[in-house]
Motif scaffolding. Structure first.
Motif, PDB file in Angstrom:
ATOM      1  N   TRP A 159       0.729  -1.014   0.107  1.00 58.08           N
ATOM      2  CA  TRP A 159       0.151   0.107  -0.001  1.00 58.08           C
ATOM      3  C   TRP A 159       0.718   1.356   0.194  1.00 58.08           C
ATOM      4  CZ3 TRP A 159      -5.334   0.246   2.851  1.00 58.08           C
ATOM      5  CH2 TRP A 159      -6.143  -0.886   2.716  1.00 58.08           C
ATOM      6  N   THR A 160       0.666   2.149  -1.228  1.00 50.93           N
ATOM      7  CA  THR A 160       1.343   3.450  -0.918  1.00 50.93           C
ATOM      8  C   THR A 160       0.217   4.374  -0.157  1.00 50.93           C
ATOM      9  OG1 THR A 160       0.081   3.866  -2.896  1.00 50.93           O
ATOM     10  CG2 THR A 160       2.125   3.058  -3.276  1.00 50.93           C
ATOM     11  N   ASP A 161       0.769   5.564  -0.039  1.00 49.05           N
ATOM     12  CA  ASP A 161      -0.188   6.566   0.859  1.00 49.05           C
ATOM     13  C   ASP A 161      -1.348   6.826  -0.149  1.00 49.05           C
ATOM     14  OD1 ASP A 161       1.680   6.776   2.763  1.00 49.05           O
ATOM     15  OD2 ASP A 161       2.413   8.865   2.174  1.00 49.05           O
ATOM     16  N   SER A 162      -1.234   6.646  -1.392  1.00 50.68           N
ATOM     17  CA  SER A 162      -2.370   6.749  -2.462  1.00 50.68           C
ATOM     18  C   SER A 162      -3.526   5.845  -1.971  1.00 50.68           C
ATOM     19  CB  SER A 162      -1.987   6.726  -3.952  1.00 50.68           C
ATOM     20  OG  SER A 162      -3.185   6.480  -4.577  1.00 50.68           O
ATOM     21  N   GLY A 211      -1.863  13.459  -3.064  1.00 50.85           N
ATOM     22  CA  GLY A 211      -1.932  14.466  -1.966  1.00 50.85           C
ATOM     23  C   GLY A 211      -2.353  15.648  -2.451  1.00 50.85           C
ATOM     24  N   ARG A 261      -1.626   9.348  10.844  1.00 53.26           N
ATOM     25  CA  ARG A 261      -0.511  10.198  10.368  1.00 53.26           C
ATOM     26  C   ARG A 261      -0.915  10.930   9.095  1.00 53.26           C
ATOM     27  NH1 ARG A 261       2.942   9.765   6.478  1.00 53.26           N
ATOM     28  NH2 ARG A 261       2.719   7.685   6.034  1.00 53.26           N
ATOM     29  N   ILE A 262      -1.343  10.272   8.171  1.00 53.66           N
ATOM     30  CA  ILE A 262      -1.801  11.095   6.861  1.00 53.66           C
ATOM     31  C   ILE A 262      -2.816  12.073   7.033  1.00 53.66           C
ATOM     32  CG2 ILE A 262      -2.644  10.969   4.675  1.00 53.66           C
ATOM     33  CD1 ILE A 262      -1.279   8.008   4.386  1.00 53.66           C
ATOM     34  N   ARG A 298      -1.198   4.827  10.380  1.00 51.31           N
ATOM     35  CA  ARG A 298      -0.866   5.372   9.074  1.00 51.31           C
ATOM     36  C   ARG A 298      -2.051   6.309   8.525  1.00 51.31           C
ATOM     37  NH1 ARG A 298       1.348   2.021   3.670  1.00 51.31           N
ATOM     38  NH2 ARG A 298       1.947   4.121   2.359  1.00 51.31           N
ATOM     39  N   VAL A 331      -3.878   4.254   0.948  1.00 51.02           N
ATOM     40  CA  VAL A 331      -4.465   4.537   1.956  1.00 51.02           C
ATOM     41  C   VAL A 331      -5.725   5.705   2.049  1.00 51.02           C
ATOM     42  CG1 VAL A 331      -4.004   5.571   4.442  1.00 51.02           C
ATOM     43  CG2 VAL A 331      -2.505   3.785   3.531  1.00 51.02           C
ATOM     44  N   ARG A 332      -5.229   6.863   1.273  1.00 49.01           N
ATOM     45  CA  ARG A 332      -6.325   7.680   0.734  1.00 49.01           C
ATOM     46  C   ARG A 332      -7.275   7.340   0.150  1.00 49.01           C
ATOM     47  NH1 ARG A 332      -1.686  10.095  -1.467  1.00 49.01           N
ATOM     48  NH2 ARG A 332      -0.507  11.460  -0.239  1.00 49.01           N
ATOM     49  N   GLU A 360      -1.687  15.375   8.226  1.00 44.88           N
ATOM     50  CA  GLU A 360      -1.082  16.272   7.169  1.00 44.88           C
ATOM     51  C   GLU A 360      -2.091  16.814   6.082  1.00 44.88           C
ATOM     52  OE1 GLU A 360       1.680  13.641   5.530  1.00 44.88           O
ATOM     53  OE2 GLU A 360       2.908  13.328   7.305  1.00 44.88           O
ATOM     54  N   GLU A 361      -3.097  15.906   5.982  1.00 44.09           N
ATOM     55  CA  GLU A 361      -4.117  16.173   5.200  1.00 44.09           C
ATOM     56  C   GLU A 361      -5.575  16.065   5.697  1.00 44.09           C
ATOM     57  OE1 GLU A 361      -3.572  13.743   1.776  1.00 44.09           O
ATOM     58  OE2 GLU A 361      -1.282  13.698   2.019  1.00 44.09           O
TER      59      GLU A 361
END
Length: 486
Positions: A367-370, A464, A418-419, A415, A372-373, A422-423
């Motif tokens: 999994w990338t941050d993408s 992001g 955390r994201i 995670r 997770v979003r 930030e967002e």
């Protein structure tokens, strides 16, 4: 409180001190009941606290809703309570019931009934009765066929409800076949009371439920839905669900549940999917913070209903259910629609079923941050429930595997946090709104704006947040590629 007495000596039931105190407490905190009783007596009528109110008082579960029965007809009841009740409603008048409110209590006063069904109709034919005994005999279960007369507090129990309450057993006043023949919904209600009260059904009742299960088809979807919802929200829904499956009642309105008994879970071959599902429901309940979360419980119950249709056996003999969450979501939506659940409730349960497998694979580091979003965006306001459902779905007895899955999900939640810090993950939207898109591209409202908005949202999920200049540059790049501008 005076000692109980019924019309016949054989019908007399002695109250224990605790039970006597429970009924006395109900009447002590509800002087309204005695006031009402005196008004009916002065008018030449009887009034009895009855049914669930008496049962709950004996169980020490006092509530604000009181049920009464009387020989007075609705018009006479209205005349008696006029000027005394703070509010009156007549929505149940066709069934002989007048509602009222007094001192914060909701009262339902129903004329003695000798209710019957024509064995074809889905609704009762109401015939007024002439006595308390006749009224109690037509009630669903003995534990609901007890009465306290007002204002003298005589306790009447002609069918042994007090004994059954002590034994924690569900039995019918008349024969089960006669009772269920009058109203087949009572079979489902027996399972509901088993779930709510943690009682067992009498063997004769269980047999009749099995032999007469097909009669449930005479009942409207709405009535079945309401009873099933109460069952699933009971203190022990697993007992109720097992009864539905074992007696064949589930097959009449939720055959997907019965179908799970035939499948084996590839992740936990020590149990079939049916047993796994019941465990997931239990796990989900343990995550509830206050009261019943029906949407979570229903999603837990239906999360694997797509497995029978997607079952495959590989060359190595392993069983798989690829994409069962997609099929399960479709089946869930169809079943809840057939049961007449509200669209918004159906949509939420369906979404949870569709998303319940998304987490698996996270632990492999893919999994990338993408990703997770997208997980957060797709779950939306269902994310807290999705967390609970996903954790509930871990039923393996392999301690090492269970610990790893729990650790992986802990890591995912960390995670996400955390994201989110930030967002604004709770509201993932494009970096440009519709007005900005129209101004920059020089287009009017329409499909082009929608397509541009969707593209920018995808970019937001993938990369992001973008600053204003970067977002405008991306929009112009997309518009040129689409041939919208030069």
């Amino acid at each position: 409180m005076s000692e109980a007495s019924a019309p016949h000596a054989a019908d007399r039931r002695e109250l224990t001190a605790a039970q006597r105190n429970a009924v006395a407490e109900l009447l002590r905190v509800s002087p309204v009941a005695d006031e009402l009783g005196r008004r009916f007596v002065r008018a030449g009528h009887e009034l009895h606290l009855v049914g669930g109110s008496v049962r709950d008082a004996l169980l020490g579960r006092l509530g604000d809703d009181l049920d009464f029965c009387t020989d007075a007809h609705p018009d006479e009841t209205l005349e008696i309570i006029k000027g005394w009740a703070e509010a009156i409603w007549e929505t149940g008048r066709e069934f002989g019931t007048i509602g009222a409110q007094r001192d914060g209590l909701r009262l339902e006063i129903t004329t003695f009934r000798a209710e019957s069904y024509d064995q074809v109709s889905r609704n009762p034919v109401v015939v007024y009765g002439t006595s308390l005994d006749e009224d109690l005999k037509r009630r669903d279960f003995t534990i609901n066929a007890m009465a306290v007369s007002l204002p003298d507090h005589r306790f009447t129990d002609p069918h042994g409800g007090l004994d059954d309450l002590s034994a924690k057993v569900i039995r019918t006043p008349s024969t089960p076949a006669e009772s269920f023949g009058d109203d087949p919904l009572r079979m489902l209600r027996a399972a509901r009371f088993a779930a709510q009260l943690r009682f067992a059904v009498h063997p004769d009742v269980h047999l009749a439920m099995t032999e007469m299960a097909a009669d449930l088809d005479r009942i409207t979807a709405e009535r079945v839905r309401d009873e099933f919802t109460k069952l699933l929200c009971g203190a022990d829904p697993i007992t109720g669900l097992r009864l539905l499956v074992d007696t064949g009642l589930a097959e009449r309105f939720m055959p997907e549940l019965t179908g799970l008994k035939l499948e084996i879970d590839e992740h936990a071959q020590h149990k079939d999917v049916y047993e796994h599902t019941l465990t997931v429901v239990e796990n989900a309940i343990s995550y509830e913070e206050e009261g019943c979360d029906f949407i979570l419980r229903m999603a837990a119950l239906l999360h694997d209903v797509g497995k029978p249709a997607t079952k495959a056996v590989g060359s190595d003999g392993r069983v798989s259910f690829h994409h069962h969450e997609v099929v399960g979501a479709r089946l869930t939506k169809a079943r809840m629609k057939a049961m007449r659940y509200p669209k918004e409730v159906t949509a939420k349960v369906t979404a949870l079923v569709a998303l319940h497998l998304r987490f698996y694979g996270y632990g492999r580091g893919e999994w990338t941050d993408s990703a997770v979003r997208r997980y957060v965006a797709d779950a939306g306001d269902l994310l807290p429930r999705l967390h609970k459902l996903t954790r509930s779905d871990c039923t393996t007895r392999n301690r090492r595997k269970a610990a790893q899955l729990a650790a992986d999900y802990d890591a995912l939640e960390d995670r996400i946090a955390r994201i989110a810090a930030e967002e604004d993950l709770a509201r993932v939207r494009p970096d440009l709104d519709g007005n900005a898109i129209m101004e920059l591209l020089g287009v009017p409202p329409g499909p082009v704006v929608g397509r541009a908005w969707k593209h920018l949202k995808e970019q937001r999920l993938e990369h992001g947040p973008l600053d204003r200049d970067a977002a405008e540059a991306e929009l112009l790049r997309w518009a040129r590629a689409e041939g919208l501008i030069e």
